[in-house]
Scaffold this motif. Structure first.
Motif, short mmCIF file in Angstrom:
data_model
loop_
_atom_site.label_atom_id
_atom_site.label_comp_id
_atom_site.label_asym_id
_atom_site.label_seq_id
_atom_site.Cartn_x
_atom_site.Cartn_y
_atom_site.Cartn_z
N GLN A 1 0.84 -1.19 0.00
CA GLN A 1 0.00 0.00 0.00
C GLN A 1 0.88 1.26 0.00
O GLN A 1 1.93 1.27 0.64
CB GLN A 1 -0.92 0.00 1.23
CG GLN A 1 -1.98 -1.09 1.21
CD GLN A 1 -3.00 -0.87 0.12
OE1 GLN A 1 -3.21 0.25 -0.33
NE2 GLN A 1 -3.60 -1.97 -0.33
N PHE A 2 0.44 2.26 -0.70
CA PHE A 2 1.20 3.51 -0.74
C PHE A 2 0.21 4.67 -0.50
O PHE A 2 -0.99 4.56 -0.75
CB PHE A 2 1.90 3.68 -2.09
CG PHE A 2 0.95 3.77 -3.25
CD1 PHE A 2 0.50 5.02 -3.72
CD2 PHE A 2 0.48 2.61 -3.90
CE1 PHE A 2 -0.36 5.09 -4.79
CE2 PHE A 2 -0.39 2.69 -4.95
CZ PHE A 2 -0.82 3.93 -5.41
N THR A 3 0.77 5.76 -0.06
CA THR A 3 -0.07 6.93 0.26
C THR A 3 0.38 8.18 -0.48
O THR A 3 -0.40 9.10 -0.66
CB THR A 3 -0.03 7.21 1.78
OG1 THR A 3 1.33 7.43 2.16
CG2 THR A 3 -0.61 6.03 2.56
N THR A 4 1.63 8.20 -0.92
CA THR A 4 2.16 9.42 -1.52
C THR A 4 2.68 9.15 -2.92
O THR A 4 3.32 8.12 -3.16
CB THR A 4 3.30 10.00 -0.66
OG1 THR A 4 2.83 10.19 0.67
CG2 THR A 4 3.78 11.34 -1.22
N ILE A 5 2.37 10.08 -3.82
CA ILE A 5 2.89 10.03 -5.20
C ILE A 5 3.78 11.24 -5.37
O ILE A 5 3.33 12.39 -5.26
CB ILE A 5 1.73 10.05 -6.22
CG1 ILE A 5 0.81 8.85 -6.02
CG2 ILE A 5 2.27 10.09 -7.64
CD1 ILE A 5 -0.40 8.86 -6.93
N LEU A 6 5.06 10.99 -5.67
CA LEU A 6 6.03 12.08 -5.79
C LEU A 6 6.51 12.17 -7.23
O LEU A 6 6.90 11.15 -7.83
CB LEU A 6 7.22 11.84 -4.86
CG LEU A 6 6.90 11.75 -3.37
CD1 LEU A 6 8.14 11.39 -2.57
CD2 LEU A 6 6.32 13.07 -2.86
N PRO A 7 6.50 13.37 -7.83
CA PRO A 7 7.00 13.50 -9.21
C PRO A 7 8.52 13.32 -9.25
O PRO A 7 9.24 13.87 -8.42
CB PRO A 7 6.59 14.92 -9.60
CG PRO A 7 6.45 15.65 -8.31
CD PRO A 7 5.98 14.65 -7.31
N ASN A 8 8.99 12.55 -10.20
CA ASN A 8 10.42 12.31 -10.38
C ASN A 8 10.92 13.31 -11.42
O ASN A 8 11.05 13.01 -12.61
CB ASN A 8 10.66 10.86 -10.84
CG ASN A 8 12.13 10.48 -10.74
OD1 ASN A 8 13.01 11.33 -10.67
ND2 ASN A 8 12.41 9.18 -10.73
N LYS A 9 11.24 14.52 -10.94
CA LYS A 9 11.63 15.59 -11.85
C LYS A 9 12.97 15.32 -12.51
O LYS A 9 13.21 15.70 -13.66
CB LYS A 9 11.67 16.92 -11.10
CG LYS A 9 10.31 17.35 -10.59
CD LYS A 9 10.38 18.71 -9.92
CE LYS A 9 9.01 19.16 -9.43
NZ LYS A 9 9.05 20.49 -8.77
#
Length: 503
Positions: free
Chosen positions: A79-87
């Motif tokens: 399970q995951f809660t955070t989506i972070l952009p891979n700039k």
């Protein structure tokens, strides 16, 4: 874990699916560089990483759908809660050199991945629709079909079946199916008489009637009896060769006309004789005795009118009305005795329309410095007592461009019902200058008594003509043509007076 990583980094491929296209790289990307999204299996778009242990990259759109449905990470099942952009990865991918997806079609474009959308320009504006890859399909603005960009200019100007048609003769714009050339007024059409000319359609009739040498024309002496009809180019020879024949026909025609005129002259003479006999018969009908009776009757009417004047002088309580009534009666006496035109007014009581003011002696009075006329007083339906005034100045008694305009005014004066009325008077008065020959040409204008012109509609306590509401430039003298100025008289009429109870 190593197997999944190997699937995510297919370093043996030089092409990737991207936005519906197969793109190829100019150089092989590094093996350790993740290229594919494990969800859509296409080149990463807006790559993002999760807060799970796998550390994989996904397209932003793809992983947001997974999170919205409440599913775990597609690779590690955590399970995951955070989506972070891979700039950093996004910058790396944007910097990769690629070929145009239409390379196989012949496009030689080669640049960074970040400039691909600008190059393809798949959703252009009207200003940029011809900019970008020539093999990208663009919507034709006429037939609404998708055509490769490089063919759009030729298609829209030459081959499109629905492109606008501009007539080379009149400049009319239409589509070809309108068959504009069948009705174009400037389209050259062949002459029906086959003279070789091709006049414009709008000038064809003039060409046939006045210019065409092959058009059949009748001889100019047809009125005399010549029935010859020849092409226009041969008519001159006919007139030259047939002079004797034409003169003979004209002589015969002249004799017939003279004979007919003689017969008509005899008929006219007979009619004149009959009219003279009728005139003499009418004169005999009016004997001297009848003429004497008419004179006696006229004298009796004049005497009766003079007696009426005397009664008005002795019985009138209102000095203002007395003077006007006496003036009207005296003028009627003058009409019967000296047959001269006089000013007449109608004073109905109670009010009825129309109220008339006949202005006489206009031609002489307009040259004076101050010319005025006034009607007898009259009552509106509501009981307001009024007088119609006509003058040739801006205000009653004040000079304004003398001899240029005729002014019309309505004056409210003291009346017997004033104590029961509401003040100020609020309503409209309709004034008409009568065209004495053509009633449909009457000039009608309306005066509006409103709260803004309170003084003009206020109650009066005497019969002085002051604070009148009027039309200072009702009509210019130069427009008083014989239709209005008949027998040196103008006729003004009050057509209606309307009192606004709810103002």
């Amino acid at each position: 874990m190593s197997t999944s990583q190997e699937n995510l980094n297919p370093t043996d491929l030089k092409s990737q699916s991207y936005d519906g296209f197969e793109i190829s790289f100019v150089e092989q990307p590094p093996k350790e560089l993740p290229l594919k999204c494990s969800i859509c299996l296409e080149l990463l778009t807006d790559p993002c990483i999760l807060d799970c242990d796998c550390g994989s990259n996904f397209c932003k759109v793809c992983i947001e759908k997974v999170k919205k449905n409440g599913y775990p990470c597609p690779l590690c099942q955590q399970q995951f809660t955070t989506i972070l952009p891979n700039k950093q990865l996004q910058r790396t991918l944007n910097g990769l050199m690629i070929h145009c997806p239409h390379r196989a079609d012949g496009c030689s474009w080669m640049d960074e991945l970040s400039k691909l959308k600008q190059h393809l320009n798949r959703m252009p504006s009207n200003e940029t629709r011809l900019e970008g890859c020539g093999f990208t399909d663009v919507l034709c603005q006429y037939c609404k079909k998708f055509i490769p960009r490089q063919y759009i200019p030729t298609h829209e100007t030459e081959t499109c079946p629905k492109k606008p048609y501009i007539c080379q003769y009149c400049g009319h714009s239409s589509v070809p199916v309108d068959n504009h050339w069948l009705v174009c007024p400037q389209f050259p059409v062949p002459c029906p008489y086959e003279c070789g000319e091709r006049p414009q359609r709008q000038g064809l009739e003039h060409h046939m009637e006045e210019i065409c040498l092959q058009a059949p024309v009748l001889c100019e002496f047809r009125y005399a009896g010549c029935e010859v009809e020849l092409p226009r180019q041969n008519m001159a020879n006919h007139l030259r060769d047939s002079i004797v024949d034409h003169m003979t026909l004209m002589s015969l025609k002249h004799r017939e006309e003279v004979s007919s005129l003689k017969e008509e002259n005899q008929l006219v003479k007979q009619e004149c004789a009959d009219l003279r006999e009728e005139n003499n018969a009418l004169k005999r009908c009016f004997s001297e005795h009848e003429i004497q009776l008419l004179k006696i009757e006229s004298e009796q009417k004049a005497k009766a009118l003079k007696e009426s004047v005397t009664d008005v002088k002795t019985k009138s309580d209102c000095q203002f009305d007395f003077e006007n009534q006496m003036e009207s009666l005296e003028r009627k006496v003058d009409d019967l005795t000296s047959e001269k035109t006089a000013t007449s007014c109608v004073q109905p009581s109670p009010f009825r329309v129309p109220i008339e003011l006949v202005v006489t002696g206009v031609k002489q009075l307009k040259q004076q410095e101050e010319a005025k006329w006034k009607s007898l007083s009259f009552y509106s339906r509501g009981g307001y007592k009024m007088v119609l005034g006509v003058c040739q100045c801006n205000r009653y008694g004040l000079d304004f461009s003398i001899g240029t305009y005729l002014s019309v005014y309505i004056f409210i004066i003291q009346g017997e019902y004033d104590q029961q009325l509401k003040w100020p008077f609020l309503g409209t008065v309709t004034i008409t200058l009568v065209d004495q020959r053509r009633p449909e040409k009457d000039i009608t204008k309306t005066l509006d008594y409103t709260r803004e012109n309170y003084e003009e509609g206020a109650q009066r306590f005497n019969n002085t003509l002051t604070n009148g509401l009027g039309l200072e430039k009702f009509i210019e003298w130069k427009y008083l043509n014989p239709n209005y100025l008949k027998d040196n008289c103008l006729v003004f009429r009050i057509d209606d007076i309307e009192y606004m109870y709810n103002w």
